[in-house]
Design a protein around this motif. Structure first.
Motif, mmCIF file in Angstrom:
data_model
loop_
_atom_site.group_PDB
_atom_site.id
_atom_site.type_symbol
_atom_site.label_atom_id
_atom_site.label_comp_id
_atom_site.label_asym_id
_atom_site.label_seq_id
_atom_site.Cartn_x
_atom_site.Cartn_y
_atom_site.Cartn_z
ATOM 1 N N GLY A 255 0.816 -1.200 0.000
ATOM 2 C CA GLY A 255 0.000 0.000 0.000
ATOM 3 C C GLY A 255 0.855 1.258 0.000
ATOM 4 O O GLY A 255 2.059 1.225 -0.281
ATOM 5 N N ILE A 256 0.250 2.381 0.366
ATOM 6 C CA ILE A 256 0.934 3.668 0.286
ATOM 7 C C ILE A 256 2.146 3.740 1.212
ATOM 8 O O ILE A 256 3.200 4.264 0.827
ATOM 9 C CB ILE A 256 -0.065 4.820 0.591
ATOM 10 C CG1 ILE A 256 0.603 6.184 0.457
ATOM 11 C CG2 ILE A 256 -0.677 4.658 1.977
ATOM 12 C CD1 ILE A 256 0.972 6.552 -0.948
ATOM 13 N N ILE A 257 2.043 3.198 2.425
ATOM 14 C CA ILE A 257 3.180 3.257 3.348
ATOM 15 C C ILE A 257 4.297 2.335 2.883
ATOM 16 O O ILE A 257 5.488 2.682 2.969
ATOM 17 C CB ILE A 257 2.739 2.890 4.786
ATOM 18 C CG1 ILE A 257 1.643 3.842 5.259
ATOM 19 C CG2 ILE A 257 3.927 2.950 5.732
ATOM 20 C CD1 ILE A 257 2.048 5.297 5.301
ATOM 21 N N HIS A 258 3.960 1.153 2.370
ATOM 22 C CA HIS A 258 4.974 0.253 1.804
ATOM 23 C C HIS A 258 5.717 0.963 0.671
ATOM 24 O O HIS A 258 6.946 0.889 0.571
ATOM 25 C CB HIS A 258 4.318 -1.016 1.252
ATOM 26 C CG HIS A 258 3.510 -1.788 2.238
ATOM 27 N ND1 HIS A 258 2.312 -1.327 2.733
ATOM 28 C CD2 HIS A 258 3.724 -3.009 2.821
ATOM 29 C CE1 HIS A 258 1.816 -2.219 3.573
ATOM 30 N NE2 HIS A 258 2.640 -3.242 3.651
ATOM 31 N N PHE A 259 4.943 1.644 -0.176
ATOM 32 C CA PHE A 259 5.542 2.345 -1.311
ATOM 33 C C PHE A 259 6.492 3.443 -0.840
ATOM 34 O O PHE A 259 7.615 3.571 -1.344
ATOM 35 C CB PHE A 259 4.452 2.948 -2.199
ATOM 36 C CG PHE A 259 5.000 3.769 -3.332
ATOM 37 C CD1 PHE A 259 5.269 3.179 -4.557
ATOM 38 C CD2 PHE A 259 5.262 5.123 -3.170
ATOM 39 C CE1 PHE A 259 5.793 3.927 -5.603
ATOM 40 C CE2 PHE A 259 5.788 5.874 -4.207
ATOM 41 C CZ PHE A 259 6.052 5.273 -5.422
ATOM 42 N N ILE A 260 6.040 4.259 0.124
ATOM 43 C CA ILE A 260 6.872 5.362 0.597
ATOM 44 C C ILE A 260 8.162 4.844 1.219
ATOM 45 O O ILE A 260 9.240 5.433 1.041
ATOM 46 C CB ILE A 260 6.084 6.231 1.599
ATOM 47 C CG1 ILE A 260 4.926 6.942 0.878
ATOM 48 C CG2 ILE A 260 6.993 7.258 2.271
ATOM 49 C CD1 ILE A 260 3.999 7.711 1.800
ATOM 50 N N ALA A 261 8.072 3.725 1.956
ATOM 51 C CA ALA A 261 9.273 3.134 2.561
ATOM 52 C C ALA A 261 10.304 2.776 1.498
ATOM 53 O O ALA A 261 11.509 2.911 1.707
ATOM 54 C CB ALA A 261 8.894 1.899 3.370
ATOM 55 N N LEU A 262 9.843 2.310 0.339
ATOM 56 C CA LEU A 262 10.750 1.966 -0.757
ATOM 57 C C LEU A 262 11.184 3.197 -1.538
ATOM 58 O O LEU A 262 12.353 3.318 -1.930
ATOM 59 C CB LEU A 262 10.066 0.968 -1.693
ATOM 60 C CG LEU A 262 10.869 0.496 -2.913
ATOM 61 C CD1 LEU A 262 12.108 -0.275 -2.466
ATOM 62 C CD2 LEU A 262 10.003 -0.365 -3.826
ATOM 63 N N ALA A 263 10.238 4.127 -1.751
ATOM 64 C CA ALA A 263 10.521 5.289 -2.595
ATOM 65 C C ALA A 263 11.492 6.263 -1.932
ATOM 66 O O ALA A 263 12.270 6.933 -2.640
ATOM 67 C CB ALA A 263 9.212 6.002 -2.943
ATOM 68 N N LEU A 264 11.454 6.372 -0.610
ATOM 69 C CA LEU A 264 12.308 7.343 0.080
ATOM 70 C C LEU A 264 13.791 7.139 -0.212
ATOM 71 O O LEU A 264 14.460 8.066 -0.684
ATOM 72 C CB LEU A 264 12.029 7.303 1.579
ATOM 73 C CG LEU A 264 12.910 8.214 2.442
ATOM 74 C CD1 LEU A 264 12.722 9.664 2.050
ATOM 75 C CD2 LEU A 264 12.600 8.015 3.929
ATOM 76 N N PRO A 265 14.369 5.956 0.036
ATOM 77 C CA PRO A 265 15.797 5.790 -0.277
ATOM 78 C C PRO A 265 16.089 5.884 -1.771
ATOM 79 O O PRO A 265 17.159 6.378 -2.164
ATOM 80 C CB PRO A 265 16.124 4.394 0.274
ATOM 81 C CG PRO A 265 14.823 3.700 0.408
ATOM 82 C CD PRO A 265 13.808 4.750 0.698
ATOM 83 N N PHE A 266 15.164 5.428 -2.617
ATOM 84 C CA PHE A 266 15.377 5.537 -4.056
ATOM 85 C C PHE A 266 15.424 6.996 -4.503
ATOM 86 O O PHE A 266 16.186 7.359 -5.408
ATOM 87 C CB PHE A 266 14.281 4.793 -4.820
ATOM 88 C CG PHE A 266 14.623 3.369 -5.143
ATOM 89 C CD1 PHE A 266 15.335 3.049 -6.285
ATOM 90 C CD2 PHE A 266 14.242 2.345 -4.293
ATOM 91 C CE1 PHE A 266 15.664 1.736 -6.575
ATOM 92 C CE2 PHE A 266 14.561 1.028 -4.572
ATOM 93 C CZ PHE A 266 15.282 0.721 -5.723
ATOM 94 N N SER A 267 14.597 7.833 -3.893
ATOM 95 C CA SER A 267 14.541 9.240 -4.305
ATOM 96 C C SER A 267 15.856 9.957 -4.060
ATOM 97 O O SER A 267 16.229 10.875 -4.802
ATOM 98 C CB SER A 267 13.416 9.963 -3.560
ATOM 99 O OG SER A 267 13.710 10.090 -2.173
ATOM 100 N N ILE A 268 16.583 9.533 -3.028
ATOM 101 C CA ILE A 268 17.851 10.175 -2.686
ATOM 102 C C ILE A 268 18.862 10.037 -3.818
ATOM 103 O O ILE A 268 19.702 10.912 -4.040
ATOM 104 C CB ILE A 268 18.396 9.579 -1.376
ATOM 105 C CG1 ILE A 268 17.476 9.946 -0.215
ATOM 106 C CG2 ILE A 268 19.813 10.052 -1.087
ATOM 107 C CD1 ILE A 268 17.816 9.270 1.089
ATOM 108 N N LEU A 269 18.761 8.949 -4.569
ATOM 109 C CA LEU A 269 19.691 8.721 -5.672
ATOM 110 C C LEU A 269 19.543 9.755 -6.781
ATOM 111 O O LEU A 269 20.453 9.921 -7.599
ATOM 112 C CB LEU A 269 19.482 7.318 -6.252
ATOM 113 C CG LEU A 269 19.654 6.147 -5.292
ATOM 114 C CD1 LEU A 269 19.319 4.833 -5.985
ATOM 115 C CD2 LEU A 269 21.078 6.105 -4.740
#
Length: 240
Positions: free
Chosen positions: A117-131
């Protein structure tokens, strides 16, 4: 990719009133959405939030606000350098909440439990966004390709999803699903907006202060709002 030399302990970043307000608006809209969903669960209404076009658009607006705020917050927190402890703490909190959501949804909806869901997605997207911080052109290019590819059905997750349904035992239908494509495009666009300082300045007044407060505590509100709504509906049922 971000150089290892840029990863260090950095000073706390400045908050943005606009980002807090945006996240606060998303929280308010989300509560309205779930209230309507609960009305159907308790047979007070007959909304189909999964298939009705107006509810799908409403959900897309809510998710878009949240994910733009994720990209903006990522830029504010990590564009000047990555605080490893802060990143791990934020990721750990999101991961714990995501696991709790999956577990509770499994007991409530064993055939439709939430696995991404949305929280699972944000947990994954946060470190990816830093790149992608500091790479606005690349971010815009990837975001546009994701959106165009999704709407033209070039980047379909259908094969992976079908394999997961068969081999991992995840449900074919779930009460909440936020796929990486195209939603990561919104996170990237959030970082771009902050990079080019396209965010309007908001001053705090009685309204924005209250909305920003909700935005600063959005994760906690996300966790507790549905149990509170359900408790309220159950209380109404008992008092009938």
């Amino acid at each position: 990719m971000q150089k290892l030399s840029n990863i260090h302990i950095s000073a706390p970043s400045q908050r943005s009133v606009f980002v807090d307000v945006l996240r606060g608006i998303a929280i308010i809209l989300m509560i309205i959405f779930h209230f309507a969903y609960d009305l159907t669960v308790f047979a007070y209404a007959n909304y189909n939030t999964n298939t009705d076009l107006e509810w799908r658009i409403f959900r897309a607006l809510i998710v878009s606000c949240f994910l733009l705020a994720v990209g903006m917050s990522s830029f504010l927190a990590y564009a000047g350098g990555v605080n490893i402890r802060k990143l791990l703490l934020g990721f750990s909190k999101l991961l714990i909440v995501a696991l709790l959501i999956s577990l509770s949804s499994y007991f409530m909806y064993p055939k439709h439990w939430v696995y991404f869901g949305i929280i699972h997605f944000i947990a994954l997207a946060l470190p990816f966004s830093i790149l992608f911080l500091g790479r606005p052109v690349l971010s815009v290019f990837i975001a546009v390709m994701m959106l165009v590819g999704y709407f033209c059905d070039w980047l379909s997750m259908q094969v992976i999803w079908q394999w997961s349904v068969v081999h991992l035992g995840i449900p074919k239908h779930t009460v909440d699903l936020v796929s990486f494509t195209p939603w990561f495009a919104l996170v990237l666009l959030g970082t771009v907006v902050m990079h080019f300082k396209l965010v309007p300045e908001l001053s705090l007044n009685d309204v924005t202060r209250k909305i920003a407060f909700l935005g600063r505590h959005s994760l906690l509100i996300y966790v507790i709002h549905q149990p509170l709504l359900f408790a309220g509906f159950y209380l109404v049922e008992i008092l009938k």
